[in-house]
Write a protein that holds these residues in place. Sequence first.
Motif, PDB file in Angstrom:
ATOM      1  N   ASN A   1      -3.245   8.204  18.630  1.00  0.00           N
ATOM      2  CA  ASN A   1      -3.562   7.674  17.297  1.00  0.00           C
ATOM      3  C   ASN A   1      -2.872   6.309  17.133  1.00  0.00           C
TER       4      ASN A   1
ATOM      5  N   HIS B   1       1.746  -5.345  12.104  1.00  0.00           N
ATOM      6  CA  HIS B   1       1.922  -6.161  10.901  1.00  0.00           C
ATOM      7  C   HIS B   1       2.419  -7.549  11.266  1.00  0.00           C
TER       8      HIS B   1
ATOM      9  N   GLY C   1      -7.203   8.141  13.771  1.00  0.00           N
ATOM     10  CA  GLY C   1      -6.401   8.844  12.764  1.00  0.00           C
ATOM     11  C   GLY C   1      -7.226   9.582  11.731  1.00  0.00           C
TER      12      GLY C   1
ATOM     13  N   THR D   1       0.838  -1.210   0.000  1.00  0.00           N
ATOM     14  CA  THR D   1       0.000   0.000   0.000  1.00  0.00           C
ATOM     15  C   THR D   1       0.869   1.256   0.000  1.00  0.00           C
TER      16      THR D   1
ATOM     17  N   SER E   1      -4.316   0.833   3.536  1.00  0.00           N
ATOM     18  CA  SER E   1      -5.219  -0.324   3.579  1.00  0.00           C
ATOM     19  C   SER E   1      -6.627   0.053   4.031  1.00  0.00           C
TER      20      SER E   1
HETATM   21  O1  TXA Z   1      -1.730   0.500   4.438  1.00  0.00           O
HETATM   22  C1  TXA Z   1      -1.603   0.759   5.636  1.00  0.00           C
HETATM   23  O2  TXA Z   1      -2.476   0.507   6.482  1.00  0.00           O
HETATM   24  C2  TXA Z   1      -0.289   1.400   6.076  1.00  0.00           C
HETATM   25  C3  TXA Z   1       0.853   0.390   5.885  1.00  0.00           C
HETATM   26  C4  TXA Z   1       2.160   0.878   6.397  1.00  0.00           C
HETATM   27  O3  TXA Z   1       0.480  -0.821   6.446  1.00  0.00           O
HETATM   28  N1  TXA Z   1      -0.356   1.875   7.415  1.00  0.00           N
HETATM   29  C5  TXA Z   1      -1.093   2.967   7.778  1.00  0.00           C
HETATM   30  O4  TXA Z   1      -0.984   3.289   9.113  1.00  0.00           O
HETATM   31  O5  TXA Z   1      -1.767   3.603   7.005  1.00  0.00           O
HETATM   32  P1  TXA Z   1      -1.442   4.693   9.712  1.00  0.00           P
HETATM   33  O6  TXA Z   1      -0.944   4.692  11.092  1.00  0.00           O
HETATM   34  O7  TXA Z   1      -0.986   5.788   8.868  1.00  0.00           O
HETATM   35  O8  TXA Z   1      -2.962   4.601   9.798  1.00  0.00           O
HETATM   36  C6  TXA Z   1      -3.558   3.739  10.750  1.00  0.00           C
HETATM   37  C7  TXA Z   1      -4.991   4.089  10.951  1.00  0.00           C
HETATM   38  C8  TXA Z   1      -5.190   5.350  11.745  1.00  0.00           C
HETATM   39  O9  TXA Z   1      -6.269   6.081  11.171  1.00  0.00           O
HETATM   40  C9  TXA Z   1      -5.566   4.790  13.120  1.00  0.00           C
HETATM   41  O10 TXA Z   1      -6.329   5.685  13.858  1.00  0.00           O
HETATM   42  C10 TXA Z   1      -6.310   3.530  12.770  1.00  0.00           C
HETATM   43  O11 TXA Z   1      -5.561   3.016  11.696  1.00  0.00           O
HETATM   44  N2  TXA Z   1      -6.276   2.527  13.859  1.00  0.00           N
HETATM   45  C11 TXA Z   1      -5.213   1.853  14.327  1.00  0.00           C
HETATM   46  N3  TXA Z   1      -5.563   1.070  15.376  1.00  0.00           N
HETATM   47  C12 TXA Z   1      -6.886   1.237  15.559  1.00  0.00           C
HETATM   48  C13 TXA Z   1      -7.839   0.722  16.487  1.00  0.00           C
HETATM   49  N4  TXA Z   1      -7.492  -0.126  17.434  1.00  0.00           N
HETATM   50  N5  TXA Z   1      -9.121   1.148  16.383  1.00  0.00           N
HETATM   51  C14 TXA Z   1      -9.490   2.017  15.417  1.00  0.00           C
HETATM   52  N6  TXA Z   1      -8.627   2.551  14.516  1.00  0.00           N
HETATM   53  C15 TXA Z   1      -7.355   2.180  14.584  1.00  0.00           C
END
Ligand code: TXA
Length: 354
Positions: free
Chosen positions: A64, A69, A234, A37, A183
């Motif tokens: 956030n 992975h 996020g 991604t 993703s």
């Molecule tokens: O494609 C992707 O998902 C990429 C690649 C590196 O894997 N990662 C990515 O991570 O986009 P990030 O941190 O930029 O976005 C993660 C999102 C954020 O909006 C966060 O709030 C949400 O995932 N998130 C993570 N854990 C969560 C949870 N337990 N409950 C709800 N939302 C969650």
Amino acid sequence: MKTIIDKVNKDDCDVNIIDKAGKILKSGGLVAFPTETVYGLGGDALNKEASGKIYAAKGRPSDNPLIVHIADKEALYELASYVPESAIKLADKFWPGPLTMVLNKSAVVPKETTGGLDTVAIRFPNHPVAIELIKRSKVYIAAPSANTSGRPSPTLAKHVEDDLSGRIDMIIDGGEVGIGIESTIVDLTSEVPVILRPGYITKKMLEEVVGKVEIDKAILECNKDKNYKPKAPGMKYKHYAPKAELYIVEGSQEEVVKTINKMTLENESKGIKTGIISTSQTKDSYVSGIIKCIGSRDDDVSISQGLYKVLREFDECDVDIIYTESFMDDDFGQAIMNRLLKAAGYKIINGGIL
Ligand code: TXA
Ligand code: MG
């Protein structure tokens, strides 16, 4: 800190480089790596100090949460306290792939990794470099996108270097990513699964496997009603906005080209430098301005792949205004328009006005 940058061939990874990165992860350091991604900024998901370093390097708010992975479906049982039937079905269908599942977390996952939540987001990426790194290091890798908070997600190692050089231990350069936007996130902690962030895996694709799926109202409605609070923390933060004012121009292809050409000429007569986001189908129809091609309308993935790259390129040109064509907002197009609308601050021009 000096950031090591090593290139790998994604189809034939040099294991010495992967093992060097693995050692860094094991000792609590940070390594950026490619996924299918976007590039991720990785640290050991079960080490709370490593998670702390990720937030610091990105300048990311600590509420956030990070995505964990994995490279083997069995890891679900270690990281989640309960694995519903729907998670098993979705993992069998879409993993490895661009789908993140939110489940109730087990005790081994520190709250520093989940932004204080009792749930954890888990993804099995479909990229040989990411898979090798997780497998060889034997580390579950917490990784947000490897950009400075507030900038577009990186689709090239150079983007990571521009944002994070000197702030992280290592960047593995595995070339350009495939999909180019983040993703799909689906929350499986409620009765009916809820999409928290649209992506390449669409609602329709999920429904074929698990029946009814909802979309978090905040994704669809946040521009209209500020009372909806997105469930993915996020998604609530102000999103990337290019330095120039970005406008989305809607209408038939002919109307859009005509309107953008007229506005660009008017701007230029007033000394306003104008950028245009075109497609392979239209790039030769624009008569002035700085014209960049995002991809081909015959291939949605070429458009998602070009989106963040083109926005970053415009930040380096000195333009005051950018006009972009609009894209379909069904299926995967919804994920593309979700990112574009946020970048434009929901500013839309009707191309039929001329
Ligand atoms: O494609 C992707 O998902 C990429 C690649 C590196 O894997 N990662 C990515 O991570 O986009 P990030 O941190 O930029 O976005 C993660 C999102 C954020 O909006 C966060 O709030 C949400 O995932 N998130 C993570 N854990 C969560 C949870 N337990 N409950 C709800 N939302 C969650
Ligand atoms: Mg991100």
